[in-house]
Scaffold this motif. Structure first.
Motif, PDB file in Angstrom:
ATOM      1  N   ALA A  96      34.267  30.913  41.350  1.00 34.74           N
ATOM      2  CA  ALA A  96      35.522  31.809  41.453  1.00 34.74           C
ATOM      3  C   ALA A  96      36.039  32.073  42.980  1.00 34.74           C
ATOM      4  N   LEU A  97      35.041  32.051  43.936  1.00 32.89           N
ATOM      5  CA  LEU A  97      35.317  32.269  45.281  1.00 32.89           C
ATOM      6  C   LEU A  97      36.319  30.925  45.675  1.00 32.89           C
ATOM      7  N   ARG A  98      35.731  29.900  45.227  1.00 35.87           N
ATOM      8  CA  ARG A  98      36.337  28.825  45.832  1.00 35.87           C
ATOM      9  C   ARG A  98      37.959  28.535  45.313  1.00 35.87           C
ATOM     10  N   ALA A  99      38.014  28.950  44.031  1.00 33.21           N
ATOM     11  CA  ALA A  99      39.114  28.951  43.327  1.00 33.21           C
ATOM     12  C   ALA A  99      40.276  29.884  44.088  1.00 33.21           C
ATOM     13  N   LYS A 100      39.667  30.739  44.690  1.00 37.89           N
ATOM     14  CA  LYS A 100      40.820  31.620  45.388  1.00 37.89           C
ATOM     15  C   LYS A 100      40.868  31.343  46.905  1.00 37.89           C
ATOM     16  N   GLY A 101      40.127  30.447  47.384  1.00 40.23           N
ATOM     17  CA  GLY A 101      40.349  29.518  48.663  1.00 40.23           C
ATOM     18  C   GLY A 101      39.477  30.159  49.508  1.00 40.23           C
ATOM     19  N   VAL A 102      38.326  30.966  49.120  1.00 40.23           N
ATOM     20  CA  VAL A 102      37.693  31.365  50.067  1.00 40.23           C
ATOM     21  C   VAL A 102      36.469  30.331  50.698  1.00 40.23           C
ATOM     22  N   LEU A 199      37.088  40.506  47.937  1.00 37.15           N
ATOM     23  CA  LEU A 199      37.168  39.045  47.797  1.00 37.15           C
ATOM     24  C   LEU A 199      37.412  38.453  46.434  1.00 37.15           C
ATOM     25  N   LEU A 200      37.073  39.232  45.281  1.00 35.25           N
ATOM     26  CA  LEU A 200      37.274  39.022  44.099  1.00 35.25           C
ATOM     27  C   LEU A 200      37.658  40.147  43.354  1.00 35.25           C
ATOM     28  N   THR A 201      38.613  40.206  42.204  1.00 37.10           N
ATOM     29  CA  THR A 201      38.698  41.261  41.358  1.00 37.10           C
ATOM     30  C   THR A 201      37.623  41.458  40.192  1.00 37.10           C
ATOM     31  N   GLU A 204      37.569  38.566  37.829  1.00 39.67           N
ATOM     32  CA  GLU A 204      37.256  37.266  38.539  1.00 39.67           C
ATOM     33  C   GLU A 204      35.851  37.096  38.599  1.00 39.67           C
TER      34      GLU A 204
END
Length: 206
Positions: A96-102, A199-201, A204
């Protein structure tokens, strides 16, 4: 500040690492206690994590402890069973973090050969933006040098790093460097931390 990058430990954060549990299942608790009292397996594992050759060190340890040769063969031949199973919620958080570009890094005490065993079994081990594997670095957590090496390489200031690890000593050293930290006791607490840090909802992080 909102973290710029997230760092995952692997053992007991993404993959369960409970050697005693596996040996209890295979040889029984009483025999396991005798083995672990007679042979310092955790110290042996630390040597692997520092870069010693897993296969050669197991053979040497078996030669030094011939009465435990069969049990040490279990440590060698069934290593992946000790390093299991994966922790699915933690893997979802990584993705999920990678999907958000973190940017997501790994910082782990892990041997060179044992990581090579684990990588094809756990595909998510290939998904980090950067991997800091102690066996390759020849230094282990919580020694200060491994944290310095991460800082020198990753391109993120210490205060921009958020690090999750299951060991208090590893977390305390990171915090002393100015890193943001989370003591991992389960994936839900880690999910809640990532939400609280913005960083996430919640959806997410589910």
């Amino acid at each position: 500040m909102t973290p710029e990058a997230v760092i995952f430990d692997i053992g007991n954060v993404l993959i369960e690492w409970q050697p005693e549990r596996h040996f209890d299942k295979v040889i029984g608790e009483a025999r396991r206690k005798e083995l672990f009292a007679a042979v310092d397996l955790h110290s042996m594992n630390d040597q692997v994590d520092r870069g010693a050759n897993f296969h050669e060190l197991l053979a040497k340890t078996a030669d030094e402890n011939p009465e435990w040769r069969a049990e040490l063969g279990i440590w060698h031949d069934q290593w992946i069973e000790m390093a299991s199973p994966e922790i699915p919620h933690s893997v979802r958080l990584l993705r999920a973090l990678r999907a958000k570009g973190v940017p997501v890094f790994a910082l782990t005490n892990f041997g060179v050969q044992t990581f090579a065993i684990a990588e094809p079994v756990y595909p998510f081990l290939t998904e980090f933006d950067k991997r800091y594997i102690s066996g390759h670095m020849q230094v282990i957590k919580p020694e200060v040098r491994i944290y310095e090496m991460v800082e020198e390489d990753c391109g993120v200031a210490p205060e921009g790093l958020l690090f999750a690890d299951d060991r208090t000593d590893n977390i305390e050293m990171a915090a002393s460097r100015g890193w943001q930290t989370h003591l991992f006791t389960g994936p839900q607490g880690w999910a809640d931390c990532l939400v609280a840090k913005g960083l996430l909802t919640e959806s997410e992080a589910a």
